[in-house]
Design a protein around this motif. Sequence first.
Motif, PDB file in Angstrom:
ATOM      1  N   PHE A 133       0.839  -1.208   0.000  1.00 37.39           N
ATOM      2  CA  PHE A 133       0.000   0.000   0.000  1.00 37.39           C
ATOM      3  C   PHE A 133       0.876   1.260   0.000  1.00 37.39           C
ATOM      4  N   ALA A 134       1.896   1.259   0.867  1.00 35.63           N
ATOM      5  CA  ALA A 134       2.793   2.424   0.956  1.00 35.63           C
ATOM      6  C   ALA A 134       3.524   2.633  -0.371  1.00 35.63           C
ATOM      7  N   TYR A 135       3.980   1.526  -0.980  1.00 34.30           N
ATOM      8  CA  TYR A 135       4.658   1.627  -2.273  1.00 34.30           C
ATOM      9  C   TYR A 135       3.702   2.171  -3.335  1.00 34.30           C
ATOM     10  N   GLY A 136       2.460   1.699  -3.338  1.00 33.63           N
ATOM     11  CA  GLY A 136       1.468   2.172  -4.308  1.00 33.63           C
ATOM     12  C   GLY A 136       1.167   3.654  -4.122  1.00 33.63           C
ATOM     13  N   VAL A 137       1.081   4.074  -2.856  1.00 33.13           N
ATOM     14  CA  VAL A 137       0.849   5.504  -2.593  1.00 33.13           C
ATOM     15  C   VAL A 137       2.038   6.317  -3.112  1.00 33.13           C
ATOM     16  N   HIS A 138       3.251   5.820  -2.860  1.00 35.47           N
ATOM     17  CA  HIS A 138       4.451   6.519  -3.322  1.00 35.47           C
ATOM     18  C   HIS A 138       4.472   6.612  -4.844  1.00 35.47           C
ATOM     19  N   GLY A 191       1.882   6.400  -6.905  1.00 30.49           N
ATOM     20  CA  GLY A 191       0.784   7.272  -7.332  1.00 30.49           C
ATOM     21  C   GLY A 191       1.123   8.743  -7.136  1.00 30.49           C
ATOM     22  N   THR A 192       1.748   9.049  -5.999  1.00 28.74           N
ATOM     23  CA  THR A 192       2.160  10.426  -5.735  1.00 28.74           C
ATOM     24  C   THR A 192       3.188  10.878  -6.760  1.00 28.74           C
ATOM     25  N   GLU A 223       1.415  11.588 -10.045  1.00 30.09           N
ATOM     26  CA  GLU A 223       0.663  12.843  -9.995  1.00 30.09           C
ATOM     27  C   GLU A 223       1.607  14.042 -10.065  1.00 30.09           C
TER      28      GLU A 223
END
Length: 132
Positions: free
Chosen positions: A21-26, A28-29, A32
């Motif tokens: 999840f943390a990797y996916g957020v990173h 995605g950020t 963006e």
Amino acid sequence: MSIRLALAAALAGCLTAAAGFAYGVHVGTAQEQAAQKRADDVREAERARLQAQIDASAQQHQAAEYARQGAVREIYHESQKVIERPVYRTVCVDAAGVGLLDRAAATANGEPVANAAGNAATPADGPAQPRR
């Protein structure tokens, strides 16, 4: 021992999910931010293009103004004017004159003119004398 193994496997799964999840957020950020940077770069390029057009136009205008100023020669003449009669007097205007001035002011201001073709209510005996 199988309970510990099951708990360890569940804990490892949870940690793996949290890390994913943390990797996916990173990721995605980062995506963006990259998209925002591309949009900012496009806006900056358009701003720079428009500023270049403004600068070129200003330079053309300045060159045309210098050419115009070089072609135009301004001549100033000074003349002495002697006024023989005073512009302002201390004598007042009679009622008929005041009516004429009122009608002229109304006409100049675009207002309807009252008593356009009539005489003054009472004629004056003579011009008014200044107060002493």
